[in-house]
Enzyme design. Structure first.
Site, PDB file in Angstrom:
ATOM      1  CG  ASP A  60      -1.740   1.232   1.398  1.00 20.18           C
ATOM      2  OD1 ASP A  60      -1.576   2.187   0.602  1.00 20.18           O
ATOM      3  OD2 ASP A  60      -2.549   1.288   2.350  1.00 20.18           O
ATOM      4  CB  CYS A  64      -9.066   4.742   8.200  1.00 25.92           C
ATOM      5  SG  CYS A  64     -10.483   5.699   7.643  1.00 25.92           S
TER       6      CYS A  64
END
Length: 417
Positions: free
Chosen positions: A211, A375
C-alpha cells in the site's frame, strides 16, 4: 523563523518554497481570518495549478469518450488518457503499461486484488498484514477470508511504531499465501523496510502487495527493484485529483486473475452463450473511466518530476525535525510513533485535551490538521487511545508554519491547563 528557500547546510540543495507555494492557488487564502496553514496532507494533498490547468484543458479542448471514437476529439482524449498511463508506468518503473490499472483509489485497488486472489485461497491459508494498516488494507482481506476460510494474521508493532521484525519472521510460514503491508504508515509516518520483507516473503512463494498511498507523496518507488507483486496508491495524496488511483500488478498475475467488474470496455466479445475478456489493462477497467482525473494525475506526476526530489526530501525532513524540536514547548504533549525512519507525519495527544477539540481550536486559528482514529482502529487500540491529532506536512509547507502550529498548541494548552 527559518526560511527553507535557502539551503540548511552546504551539502543540502536549496529549495525555493515561496516559489513552490505560488504553484498551489488554494494556499493563498485565509480561513477564519487567518492565513491558511494546511497540515492535513496525509488525508489529501493540495493540487498545483498545472493539474487544474490540465483538467480544464481536457474538458475545454478534447473531452470525448476514450477508445473506439472515430473522430478527432476521441483521438485526443485517448492520447491524453493513455499518455497518463505511460506517465504512471514511468513513475513506478513498471515494465509495461499493461501492468497499470486505473482504479478509483487505493481502497478499490486493494479490493480488486483481494477478490482476484480469492480463488487461490483455501481454508487454513493465512494472509499477513500489519498492526499499523489502514482499514483499506485490513477489511478487504477479512471479507475474502470469511468467504474462503483463510485467516488474517497481524504482524505486531513496537511501542516506537516500528514493525516488529521478530513477529514478522515468526508469523511467516508455510500457510502464508499473501503479505499485504503499508509502505508508509498513515498514522505514524513509519517507513517500513518493504524490500527486506518482500524478499523474505518471496523466498516462500508468498504473494506481496504494498500500500503506497502514503509513500508516493514523499518517495518515487521502483516496483521492479522492490519486486513486489502489487503496488497501489491514490492520486489525491500525490497532488492529483480525487476519484482515481492506480494498481500496479505483475502481468502474469493480472492475466490469471478474474475480472473484478463486468460491463463495457473489459470485454472482447459478448454473446448470451459466452463472454470473453479484453486484454490487459482493460480487462479490469469496466465502464467509462475517470478520463480527466487520469489526465490530472499524469500532470501531477509531471509537476513533481520537475522538482529537485533530493531538495524536496531535505525540506520535508527539516519540517519534521523542527516539529520534533518544538514538542517540549507544549506541556503534556506526547508523540505517537517515534520510528527512526519517518516521513513528515506527527500524530500526537496532549494531556487533558480531546483530539477533536485540538482540531477545532486549531481551525479557529487557520490551521488544518486531522483528528480521530485515521482509519486505523487496531493501531489506536494498541496505543490505548481513542484517536490522535495528526499534522502531516508536504514540501510546500514552511518552517514558519511549523512554528505557527506550535504557538497555537501552546495557546490551547494554556487555555485548558
Amino acid at each position: 523563523m527559518t526560511d527553507l528557500s535557502v539551503a540548511n547546510t552546504a551539502n543540502q540543495p536549496a529549495f525555493d518554497v515561496d516559489s513552490i507555494r505560488r504553484d498551489f492557488p488554494i494556499l493563498s487564502q485565509q480561513v477564519n481570518g487567518k492565513p491558511l496553514v494546511y497540515l492535513d496532507n496525509g488525508a489529501s494533498a493540495q493540487k498545483p495549478a498545472a493539474v487544474l490547468d490540465a483538467m480544464d484543458r481536457y474538458y475545454r479542448e478534447m473531452h470525448s469518450n476514450v477508445h473506439r471514437g472515430a473522430h478527432t476529439l476521441g483521438d485526443r482524449a485517448t492520447a491524453a488518457f493513455e499518455g497518463a498511463r505511460e506517465t504512471v508506468r514511468s513513475f513506478l518503473n513498471a515494465e509495461s503499461t499493461r501492468e497499470i490499472i486505473w482504479t478509483r483509489g487505493t481502497t478499490e485497488a486493494i479490493n480488486l486484488v483481494a477478490n482476484g486472489l480469492a480463488p487461490r485461497l483455501r481454508a487454513g491459508d493465512e494472509i499477513l498484514v500489519t498492526h499499523m494498516e489502514h482499514h483499506a488494507n485490513i477489511v478487504p482481506w477479512q471479507m475474502v477470508a470469511e468467504r474462503t476460510g483463510a485467516k488474517v494474521v497481524p504482524i505486531q508493532v513496537t511501542p516506537a511504531g516500528e514493525l516488529d521484525l521478530d513477529s514478522f519472521h515468526s508469523l511467516l510460514n508455510d500457510r502464508t499465501r499473501v503479505l499485504a503491508l503499508t509502505h508508509v504508515s498513515n498514522v505514524l509516518g513509519t517507513v517500513n523496510p518493504v524490500m527486506e520483507l518482500v524478499g523474505e516473503a518471496k523466498k516462500r512463494g508468498v504473494l506481496t502487495l504494498l500500500d503506497g498511498a502514503q509513500a508516493v507523496p514523499h518517495y518515487q518507488p521502483d516496483v521492479q527493484a522492490l519486486d513486489c507483486d502489487f503496488y497501489v496508491f491514490s492520486s489525491h495524496k500525490l497532488f492529483g485529483p480525487t476519484g482515481i488511483g492506480v494498481l500496479y500488478g505483475k502481468a502474469e498475475l493480472l492475466e490469471a486473475m478474474p475480472p473484478y467488474q463486468g460491463g463495457g470496455e473489459m470485454i472482447e466479445r459478448v454473446s448470451f452463450e459466452r463472454t470473453t475478456w479484453n486484454v490487459l489493462p482493460y480487462k479490469f477497467e469496466a465502464g467509462t473511466p475517470a478520463i480527466a482525473e487520469a489526465v490530472g494525475l499524469g500532470a501531477a506526476i509531471d509537476y513533481l518530476g520537475r522538482l529537485d526530489r533530493q531538495a524536496m526530501e531535505a525540506a520535508e525532513s527539516a519540517l519534521l525535525a523542527r516539529a520534533n524540536d518544538l514538542v517540549a514547548t507544549v506541556p503534556g504533549m506526547e508523540i505517537i510513533g517515534t520510528a527512526a525512519k519517518k516521513v513528515p507525519v506527527m500524530s500526537f495527544k496532549i494531556a487533558g485535551l480531546h483530539p477533536s477539540d485540538i482540531g477545532t481550536l486549531l481551525d479557529q486559528q487557520g490551521i488544518a490538521i486531522r483528528t480521530g482514529h485515521h482509519c486505523a482502529m487496531p493501531l489506536m487500540d494498541f496505543y490505548g487511545v481513542p484517536g490522535t491529532a495528526r499534522a502531516s506536512f508536504a514540501f510546500y509547507n514552511t518552517l514558519d508554519e511549523v512554528e505557527q502550529l506550535f504557538t497555537a498548541l501552546q495557546k490551547i494548552q494554556r487555555l485548558f491547563a
